[in-house]
Design a protein around this motif. Structure first.
Motif, PDB file in Angstrom:
ATOM      1  N   ARG A 154       1.096  -1.126  -0.020  1.00  0.00           N
ATOM      2  CA  ARG A 154      -0.011  -0.016  -0.077  1.00  0.00           C
ATOM      3  C   ARG A 154       0.903   1.358  -0.118  1.00  0.00           C
ATOM      4  O   ARG A 154       2.155   1.041   0.463  1.00  0.00           O
ATOM      5  N   PRO A 155       0.335   2.374  -0.583  1.00  0.00           N
ATOM      6  CA  PRO A 155       1.210   3.587  -0.630  1.00  0.00           C
ATOM      7  C   PRO A 155       0.965   4.342   0.581  1.00  0.00           C
ATOM      8  O   PRO A 155       0.860   5.739   0.301  1.00  0.00           O
ATOM      9  N   GLU A 156       1.039   3.936   1.803  1.00  0.00           N
ATOM     10  CA  GLU A 156       0.851   4.691   2.748  1.00  0.00           C
ATOM     11  C   GLU A 156       1.925   5.389   3.665  1.00  0.00           C
ATOM     12  O   GLU A 156       2.826   4.699   3.486  1.00  0.00           O
ATOM     13  N   PRO A 157       1.832   6.340   4.513  1.00  0.00           N
ATOM     14  CA  PRO A 157       2.925   6.838   5.431  1.00  0.00           C
ATOM     15  C   PRO A 157       3.815   5.796   6.437  1.00  0.00           C
ATOM     16  O   PRO A 157       4.958   6.000   6.440  1.00  0.00           O
ATOM     17  N   ASP A 158       2.930   4.761   6.344  1.00  0.00           N
ATOM     18  CA  ASP A 158       3.706   3.711   7.367  1.00  0.00           C
ATOM     19  C   ASP A 158       4.714   2.821   6.624  1.00  0.00           C
ATOM     20  O   ASP A 158       5.382   1.999   7.071  1.00  0.00           O
ATOM     21  N   VAL A 159       4.599   3.040   5.325  1.00  0.00           N
ATOM     22  CA  VAL A 159       5.069   2.264   4.186  1.00  0.00           C
ATOM     23  C   VAL A 159       6.190   2.859   3.733  1.00  0.00           C
ATOM     24  O   VAL A 159       7.263   2.271   3.650  1.00  0.00           O
ATOM     25  N   VAL A 160       5.790   4.145   3.078  1.00  0.00           N
ATOM     26  CA  VAL A 160       6.888   4.558   2.159  1.00  0.00           C
ATOM     27  C   VAL A 160       7.258   6.073   2.677  1.00  0.00           C
ATOM     28  O   VAL A 160       6.473   6.658   3.660  1.00  0.00           O
ATOM     29  N   ASP A 161       8.642   6.290   2.618  1.00  0.00           N
ATOM     30  CA  ASP A 161       9.146   7.260   3.391  1.00  0.00           C
ATOM     31  C   ASP A 161       8.468   8.641   2.925  1.00  0.00           C
ATOM     32  O   ASP A 161       8.076   8.768   1.749  1.00  0.00           O
ATOM     33  N   GLU A 162       8.000   9.242   3.993  1.00  0.00           N
ATOM     34  CA  GLU A 162       7.233  10.616   3.944  1.00  0.00           C
ATOM     35  C   GLU A 162       7.694  11.565   2.880  1.00  0.00           C
ATOM     36  O   GLU A 162       6.918  12.318   2.396  1.00  0.00           O
ATOM     37  N   ARG A 163       8.971  11.658   2.564  1.00  0.00           N
ATOM     38  CA  ARG A 163       9.377  12.418   1.543  1.00  0.00           C
ATOM     39  C   ARG A 163       8.859  12.298   0.312  1.00  0.00           C
ATOM     40  O   ARG A 163       8.999  12.999  -0.632  1.00  0.00           O
ATOM     41  N   LEU A 186       0.026   5.864 -10.415  1.00  0.00           N
ATOM     42  CA  LEU A 186       0.197   4.492 -10.007  1.00  0.00           C
ATOM     43  C   LEU A 186       0.833   4.245  -8.528  1.00  0.00           C
ATOM     44  O   LEU A 186       0.522   3.522  -7.635  1.00  0.00           O
ATOM     45  N   MET A 187       1.987   5.192  -8.509  1.00  0.00           N
ATOM     46  CA  MET A 187       2.841   5.034  -7.472  1.00  0.00           C
ATOM     47  C   MET A 187       2.063   5.814  -6.029  1.00  0.00           C
ATOM     48  O   MET A 187       2.099   5.442  -4.879  1.00  0.00           O
ATOM     49  N   PRO A 194      -4.461  -6.182   0.663  1.00  0.00           N
ATOM     50  CA  PRO A 194      -4.582  -6.383   2.119  1.00  0.00           C
ATOM     51  C   PRO A 194      -3.624  -7.317   2.579  1.00  0.00           C
ATOM     52  O   PRO A 194      -3.007  -8.251   1.965  1.00  0.00           O
ATOM     53  N   THR A 195      -3.042  -6.933   3.737  1.00  0.00           N
ATOM     54  CA  THR A 195      -1.979  -7.929   4.448  1.00  0.00           C
ATOM     55  C   THR A 195      -2.609  -9.509   4.224  1.00  0.00           C
ATOM     56  O   THR A 195      -1.618 -10.378   4.297  1.00  0.00           O
ATOM     57  N   ARG A 216       9.792   1.477   3.814  1.00  0.00           N
ATOM     58  CA  ARG A 216      10.211   1.168   5.286  1.00  0.00           C
ATOM     59  C   ARG A 216      10.682  -0.200   5.557  1.00  0.00           C
ATOM     60  O   ARG A 216       9.980  -1.160   5.270  1.00  0.00           O
ATOM     61  N   LEU A 217      11.614  -0.340   6.316  1.00  0.00           N
ATOM     62  CA  LEU A 217      12.204  -1.591   6.645  1.00  0.00           C
ATOM     63  C   LEU A 217      11.141  -2.369   7.634  1.00  0.00           C
ATOM     64  O   LEU A 217      10.780  -3.630   7.130  1.00  0.00           O
TER      65      LEU A 217
END
Length: 276
Positions: A154-163, A186-187, A194-195, A216-217
């Motif tokens: 998913r393209p959420e803040p908990d997944v992808v660097d907020e920058r 798309l990005m 879903p997980t 994010r790791l």
């Protein structure tokens, strides 16, 4: 800075100029190997090299067959290497108003059907990793083993660097080219996996990431923890493009995954019967 990053992510030629050696074979534009498969209302461009067990390489956002140059060179003497331009990329045109991972996954599955490939090893970079996960979820029989680098659910803040969110918003505002807008959207808005869908994956999966990845790791660990037969590899000192930055280490780990039995044994499994 924003423009150079945009070009880096979305331009195959620039990324290859940075990461790949000059190939003796014009991958992505090779009349001796290039063919089209008509599936789902479009013509998917693909190339095949080598013989033996099939290995499917899936490029990332803005990439093409050419993006896989180092991996084709490395694997074409070991496997039957199959590479496609995903829908809306390279020589594969998109006839719709938007791109979805569901479409691109269905396209690849249909091409594999035309090639009479029942199952194959799969490697996917970034968006290619997302498509690989979708193949393992929606078409599990096609996936013998799957390795992904820098994939996300998913393209959420908990997944992808907020920058990246700020960069995407700026790029969407400044870009007028419809092709680039499709890739940016798309990005920004996809995938939405879903997980719980990871529980549908029966094939062994290698989740790969760089310790400086834009994903994010914690998210890579989330995917690893929710796939039954999975291993996790965190490449030290590597970004989202670790497979290009440290090719020797990358190939060593990927070769090990493709050729050896996967181990899911925990430390507790080893020590639980020890007596002191």
């Amino acid at each position: 800075m924003k423009k150079s990053l945009f070009a880096f992510l979305l331009s195959t030629s620039i990324s290859l100029a940075v990461f790949a050696q000059n190939p003796t074979i014009p991958y992505g534009n090779n009349p001796d190997a290039g063919k089209y498969a008509e599936v789902n209302g479009i013509k998917v461009y693909y190339e095949i090299y080598g013989e033996g067990e099939p290995l499917l390489l899936i490029h990332g956002n803005g990439g093409s067959v050419k993006s896989s140059t180092p991996k084709i060179d490395y694997y074409k003497d070991k496997y039957q290497v199959i590479i496609m331009d995903s829908r809306g990329h390279g020589k594969t045109k998109d006839v719709g108003d938007s791109l979805t991972y569901k479409q691109m996954t269905a396209d690849i599955n249909a091409v594999l059907d035309q090639l009479d490939i029942d199952s194959c090893l799969i490697w996917g970079q970034s968006d290619g990793g997302i498509i690989g996960l979708k193949l393992a979820i929606d078409y599990p029989d096609k996936v013998k083993r799957l390795a992904v680098f820098g994939a996300n659910l998913r393209p959420e803040p908990d997944v992808v660097d907020e920058r990246i969110e700020d960069w995407l918003n700026n790029a969407l505002t400044e870009t007028t080219d419809e092709y680039k807008l499709k890739l940016l959207r798309l990005m920004k808005y996809q995938p939405q996996i879903p997980t719980s869908d990871l529980d549908k994956i029966s094939a062994p999966v290698l989740v790969m990431t760089g310790d400086r990845d834009v994903i994010r790791l914690e998210h890579s660990i989330e995917m690893f923890s929710n796939i039954k037969q999975s291993n996790l590899f965190v490449m030290p000192g590597a970004t989202h493009f670790g497979s290009y930055e440290k090719p020797e280490l990358f190939f060593q780990v990927l070769d090990d995954f493709f050729t050896k039995p996967i181990s899911t044994k925990s430390t507790f499994d080893i020590i639980k019967n020890m007596k002191y």
